[in-house]
Design an enzyme around this catalytic site. Structure first.
Site, PDB file in Angstrom:
ATOM      1  N   THR A 167      70.785 -42.308 -90.364  1.00  0.00           N
ATOM      2  CA  THR A 167      70.302 -41.876 -89.066  1.00  0.00           C
ATOM      3  C   THR A 167      71.526 -41.657 -88.048  1.00  0.00           C
ATOM      4  OG1 THR A 167      69.672 -43.871 -88.137  1.00  0.00           O
ATOM      5  CG2 THR A 167      67.850 -42.638 -89.211  1.00  0.00           C
ATOM      6  N   GLU A 168      71.275 -40.919 -86.959  1.00  0.00           N
ATOM      7  CA  GLU A 168      72.245 -40.810 -86.027  1.00  0.00           C
ATOM      8  C   GLU A 168      72.514 -42.481 -85.224  1.00  0.00           C
ATOM      9  OE1 GLU A 168      72.063 -38.763 -82.413  1.00  0.00           O
ATOM     10  OE2 GLU A 168      69.794 -38.238 -82.832  1.00  0.00           O
TER      11      GLU A 168
ATOM     12  N   CYS B 121      73.439 -44.645 -82.035  1.00  0.00           N
ATOM     13  CA  CYS B 121      73.711 -44.479 -80.408  1.00  0.00           C
ATOM     14  C   CYS B 121      74.939 -45.586 -79.759  1.00  0.00           C
ATOM     15  CB  CYS B 121      72.585 -44.816 -79.679  1.00  0.00           C
ATOM     16  SG  CYS B 121      71.708 -43.163 -79.792  1.00  0.00           S
TER      17      CYS B 121
ATOM     18  N   ASP C  36      63.086 -46.187 -83.942  1.00  0.00           N
ATOM     19  CA  ASP C  36      62.237 -47.162 -84.593  1.00  0.00           C
ATOM     20  C   ASP C  36      60.620 -46.691 -84.524  1.00  0.00           C
ATOM     21  OD1 ASP C  36      64.421 -49.263 -85.064  1.00  0.00           O
ATOM     22  OD2 ASP C  36      63.868 -50.286 -83.387  1.00  0.00           O
TER      23      ASP C  36
END
Length: 310
Positions: free
Chosen positions: A104-105, A107, A171
């Site tokens: 996933t990306e 942050c 999440d």
């Protein structure tokens, strides 16, 4: 195009612990986060040169837990179907040696709870901008077909790219995609942020609005809701009795308090995410010259000098 792997003799190069079957993604040793279900590692996309998050779930740990296996599968399927700038993006999924991996990306600034604790001097205008982005993500989920209920929204499940002030909801392991009537029937979530109707196992996407209201409360007061309770049973008793968390007493700004109360209202009276985005609470956010009162600094060290909490 083949990836260029670092020279093993180069002592300054950080080695990959693992590489995905395509050779595109490399996982580093650094752990970004860990929960009861999955571990998240820092990783690198060699094709486009960006850092990503490598999520890893040992499926063998849940082979006898059908509900958990369904939850894991649901999270991946949901992420695959979602595409919004305020929702964490999924790039790649594969299973190998009884381990589910998905990229996933990432942050850059971690979750919003940690970020807010780190940066204690923040204007109300900035908090409104963060809150608006959370709502934009919720609006996307709630108007998705089928409707997606997050069910575990809290500041630790919201992530930040601090250098550009970008907020993303993540999440989604407890999220539920529901039919046209938008009703779900299972108890899941973080007790401090759970809407009272969740305990009745008969609820809609409005539970996310309740949780969002408590996220705003935490952002303003730097205090977890219901932190005065030392057991889940005490939280349950207060929530189901309609007793607000003590942190609400710290919110002195009437505009902020009224906005939070809207989110915590009875389910049928709660505004939708779309309605809240139109709320006067967000007026003037795009005009730096207006809303001067919103620029008063929120400082955890001097409650009496500010109109937000005390």
């Amino acid at each position: 195009m083949p990836c260029v792997n670092p020279d093993p003799s180069d002592k300054d190069a950080e080695p990959f612990v693992e590489i995905d079957p395509t050779g595109r993604y490399g996982r580093y040793k650094e752990l970004l986060g860990a929960g009861a279900v999955k571990k998240v590692y820092r990783a690198f996309d060699q094709e486009i040169g960006i850092e990503v998050a490598w999520n890893q779930i040992r499926l063998g740990c849940f082979v006898d837990n059908e509900p958990m296996m369904q939850r894991i599968q649901s999270e991946v399927e949901l992420l695959t179907s979602l595409n919004n700038e305020n929702i964490i993006s999924l790039y790649h999924v594969w299973e190998e040696q009884n381990t589910l991996n998905f990229i996933t990306e990432v942050c850059t600034s971690g979750n919003l709870r940690e970020y807010r604790q780190k940066h204690r001097h923040v204007s109300l205008k900035a908090l409104k901008k963060w809150s608006k982005q959370i709502l934009m993500g919720l609006e996307y989920l709630h108007t998705h077909e089928p409707c997606v209920i997050h069910r575990d929204l809290n500041c630790s499940n919201v992530f930040v790219n601090g250098h550009i002030g970008q907020i993303k909801i993540g999440d989604l392991g407890m999220a539920a995609a529901v039919g046209k009537n938008h009703v779900a029937h299972s108890i899941l979530g973080t007790p401090e942020f759970m809407a009272p109707e969740l305990y009745d196992e008969d609820y809609t996407e409005m539970v996310d609005i309740y949780s969002f209201g408590l996220c705003v409360l935490e952002l303003v007061t730097l205090e977890l809701p219901y932190s005065e309770c030392d057991t889940v049973a005490k939280i349950y008793k207060k929530v189901t009795s309609g007793i607000r968390p003590q942190a609400m007493n710290k919110v002195k700004n009437p505009e902020v308090k009224a906005f939070i109360e809207k989110c915590l209202a009875q389910p049928r009276k709660r505004p939708s995410a779309s309605d809240l985005l139109k709320d006067p609470f967000f007026d003037g956010l795009d005009d730096d010259e207006n809303n001067n009162n919103s620029n008063s600094e929120i400082s955890n060290n001097n409650y009496s000098s500010i109109p937000i909490f005390g």
